[in-house]
Design an enzyme around this catalytic site. Structure first.
Site, PDB file in Angstrom:
ATOM      1  N   ILE A 119       0.830  -1.203   0.000  1.00 47.75           N
ATOM      2  CA  ILE A 119       0.000   0.000   0.000  1.00 47.75           C
ATOM      3  C   ILE A 119       0.865   1.253   0.000  1.00 47.75           C
ATOM      4  CG2 ILE A 119      -1.778   1.294   1.232  1.00 47.75           C
ATOM      5  CD1 ILE A 119      -2.743  -1.301  -0.111  1.00 47.75           C
ATOM      6  N   THR A 238      -4.033   2.975   7.432  1.00 46.96           N
ATOM      7  CA  THR A 238      -4.560   2.196   6.314  1.00 46.96           C
ATOM      8  C   THR A 238      -4.926   0.784   6.762  1.00 46.96           C
ATOM      9  OG1 THR A 238      -2.382   1.423   5.590  1.00 46.96           O
ATOM     10  CG2 THR A 238      -3.160   3.515   4.691  1.00 46.96           C
ATOM     11  N   CYS A 269      -9.815  -2.576   2.981  1.00 43.23           N
ATOM     12  CA  CYS A 269     -10.179  -2.562   1.568  1.00 43.23           C
ATOM     13  C   CYS A 269     -11.570  -3.146   1.363  1.00 43.23           C
ATOM     14  CB  CYS A 269      -9.149  -3.326   0.742  1.00 43.23           C
ATOM     15  SG  CYS A 269      -8.879  -5.031   1.269  1.00 43.23           S
ATOM     16  N   THR A 270     -11.890  -4.212   2.109  1.00 43.29           N
ATOM     17  CA  THR A 270     -13.202  -4.852   1.962  1.00 43.29           C
ATOM     18  C   THR A 270     -14.313  -3.965   2.499  1.00 43.29           C
ATOM     19  OG1 THR A 270     -12.172  -7.044   2.105  1.00 43.29           O
ATOM     20  CG2 THR A 270     -14.540  -6.915   2.506  1.00 43.29           C
ATOM     21  N   THR A 299      -2.258 -12.138   0.541  1.00 40.35           N
ATOM     22  CA  THR A 299      -1.484 -10.959   0.914  1.00 40.35           C
ATOM     23  C   THR A 299      -0.178 -11.378   1.572  1.00 40.35           C
ATOM     24  OG1 THR A 299      -2.383 -10.749   3.157  1.00 40.35           O
ATOM     25  CG2 THR A 299      -3.656  -9.734   1.368  1.00 40.35           C
ATOM     26  N   ARG A 314      -3.707 -19.401   8.125  1.00 38.69           N
ATOM     27  CA  ARG A 314      -2.895 -18.511   7.290  1.00 38.69           C
ATOM     28  C   ARG A 314      -1.442 -18.975   7.170  1.00 38.69           C
ATOM     29  NH1 ARG A 314      -4.742 -12.186   7.680  1.00 38.69           N
ATOM     30  NH2 ARG A 314      -6.986 -12.532   7.853  1.00 38.69           N
ATOM     31  N   THR A 327     -12.877 -11.952   8.534  1.00 36.55           N
ATOM     32  CA  THR A 327     -12.822 -10.575   8.050  1.00 36.55           C
ATOM     33  C   THR A 327     -13.522  -9.675   9.047  1.00 36.55           C
ATOM     34  OG1 THR A 327     -13.478  -9.026   6.296  1.00 36.55           O
ATOM     35  CG2 THR A 327     -14.912 -10.927   6.648  1.00 36.55           C
ATOM     36  N   ARG A 350      -9.305 -16.653   1.308  1.00 34.07           N
ATOM     37  CA  ARG A 350      -8.142 -16.179   0.558  1.00 34.07           C
ATOM     38  C   ARG A 350      -7.867 -17.171  -0.586  1.00 34.07           C
ATOM     39  NH1 ARG A 350      -4.847 -12.446   3.471  1.00 34.07           N
ATOM     40  NH2 ARG A 350      -6.300 -11.208   4.713  1.00 34.07           N
ATOM     41  N   ASN A 433      -8.106  -4.634  -4.299  1.00 33.71           N
ATOM     42  CA  ASN A 433      -7.877  -4.449  -2.867  1.00 33.71           C
ATOM     43  C   ASN A 433      -6.584  -3.701  -2.559  1.00 33.71           C
ATOM     44  OD1 ASN A 433      -7.446  -7.478  -3.779  1.00 33.71           O
ATOM     45  ND2 ASN A 433      -5.792  -7.003  -2.332  1.00 33.71           N
TER      46      ASN A 433
END
Length: 461
Positions: A119, A238, A269-270, A299, A314, A327, A350, A433
């Site tokens: 970002i 962010t 972003c979502t 990500t 993850r 999320t 994901r 995103n």
């Protein structure tokens, strides 16, 4: 058209738009493709021969800093029955940007990026691209931790070349002696620090700056307050903010930011992808409840190959698996839309793509409707409403995720996938995103900096 657009931007700080898409620095092909978007309105393209007279009319006016949408001017002119000429018609909807009403050019506002990851580098590209375009923002510095060996050279290379978003548009010069990158003539100082509480930004000539923390390391007021050092006036995060940190989605609740608020979150972003269309649906049809399922690109938070990770699942290889995860976007809706009242749940998967995600928004509405009514409403919202910079609309029958890399909107409604049955509506919302979210962040920074220039004609609604 190209030289006229350039002169308006350089000499008067006027950004020429076509249905919310900037025409500044566009190529011939880019301008033609942007005009084709008008097929979303009436099934036919908008010709450059139709918009050129409105562009010429703007050059005769005493314009001040603003954004002017010649697409909206051309479309509203078609339905106007007063028999006015183009010049006379154009003067009225843009009169707020002319004569005594026009605003003065804003003094540049310093911006500091804290972090230089995915970002951070996209924010840098956007800020460099917009330098001198009338948005009044000036990227002065980037704060990072010192790494071993040719740190600045490697960071310049990452800014110059991006596997997803392509080449940087311009030149980058590395000045290692002064810890500076010169990008398209803009000097950006790199400050090396492991602790935000130790940096005095005034020592680098930086004052009253907006600091954008894109590390996500601190998300509450106490942690983010460490950035409020000499030279920094406000902090923008962010990532979703915790506690009493305001979560802002530009276009929806950015006007609720208090002038004295020094710490702000741009949510996720979502959240930025689902809140604008959720508001659009709630305003027209009412929303009783809903569920959002995001199919999200992987990500850097995930592992390339199976390895330890503090979060469940993850740790498994991101490019080899679909990974169920959580999320926070659904719970963040309440912060951005406190008056909604509807319960929104959410979950996420994901998937092995590097960028662009899709949110499936399943809503129970307050009244029955039809697919045609929903799509007509969302199309009009994307074209003429205050949410037109947040919501895009596509009727492409073969659209896939890579088609939306580089989209500057928070989300794109996929008309072909939309399902409606009485009071149940399912929206499929694409979103970049990385880049689309970065554009939303820049819009928030412009707003809190006081350099967000007005748009004409005023959006409907």
């Amino acid at each position: 058209m190209i030289p006229v657009i350039g002169r308006l931007q350089r000499q008067r700080d006027v950004t020429v738009l076509l249905h919310s898409r900037s025409l500044v620095n566009k190529s011939v092909v880019g301008i033609l493709k942007t005009h084709r978007f008008a097929r979303q309105i009436a099934g036919e393209e908008l010709s450059v021969t139709e918009t050129m007279p409105f562009l010429q009319a703007l050059t005769t006016l005493d314009l001040g800093p603003s954004q002017i949408d010649i697409g909206m001017l051309a479309e509203t002119y078609k339905s106007d029955d007063r028999g006015l000429g183009v010049a006379e018609f154009t003067a009225r909807p843009v009169e707020g940007a002319t004569g005594e009403r026009k605003i003065e050019r804003a003094a540049p506002r310093d911006v500091v990026l804290y972090g230089f990851g995915r970002i951070g580098r996209l924010l840098a590209r956007l800020l460099i691209e917009k330098a001198g375009s009338g948005n009044g923002l000036r990227l002065r510095a980037v704060v990072v931790r010192k790494t071993a060996g040719q740190d600045l050279v490697k960071r310049a290379s990452l800014l110059r070349r991006d596997s997803v978003h392509g080449q940087f548009q311009g030149t980058i010069i590395v000045d290692e002696e002064n810890d500076t990158l010169i990008a398209n003539g803009n000097a950006i100082r790199f400050i090396y620090s492991d602790d935000p509480a130790t940096v005095d930004y005034t020592a680098y000539g930086i004052n009253d700056a907006i600091l954008v923390d894109n590390t996500g390391r601190w998300r509450d007021r106490a942690g983010l307050s460490q950035h409020l050092r000499p030279g920094v006036a406000k902090v923008v995060l962010t990532a979703p903010g915790k506690g009493d940190v305001p979560n802002i989605v530009h276009g929806v609740n950015h006007e609720t930011i208090k002038p004295d608020e020094r710490i702000i979150s741009c949510a996720s972003c979502t959240t930025n992808a689902i809140v604008p269309p959720l508001k659009a649906m709630a305003d027209e049809f009412g929303v009783e409840s809903g569920h959002v399922e995001t199919v999200h690109s992987f990500t850097n938070d995930q592992n390339l190959l199976d390895n330890y990770h503090k979060s469940d699942r993850r740790g498994r290889s991101a490019p080899l698996n679909m990974v169920l995860t959580e999320t926070g976007a659904a719970s963040a809706v309440a912060k951005a839309l406190p008056d909604l009242g509807a319960k929104i749940s959410g979950s996420s998967i994901r998937v092995p793509v590097p960028d662009v995600s899709i949110a499936i928004l399943n809503l129970r509405l307050s009244r029955g409707t039809s697919r045609e009514e929903v799509l007509t409403h969302l199309r009009e919202v994307s074209l003429t409403s205050p949410l037109r910079r947040q919501i895009d609309f596509t009727t492409s029958a073969d659209a896939v995720s890579s088609d939306f890399v580089g989209s500057r909107h928070a989300s794109i409604v996929d008309a072909g996938a939309t399902k409606v049955d009485g009071d149940n509506a399912i929206l499929y919302l694409w979103y970049d995103n990385e880049f689309g979210y970065s554009c939303q962040v820049v819009r928030v920074v412009q707003h809190v900096s006081g350099v967000e220039y007005p748009t004409f004609p005023a959006p409907l609604g």
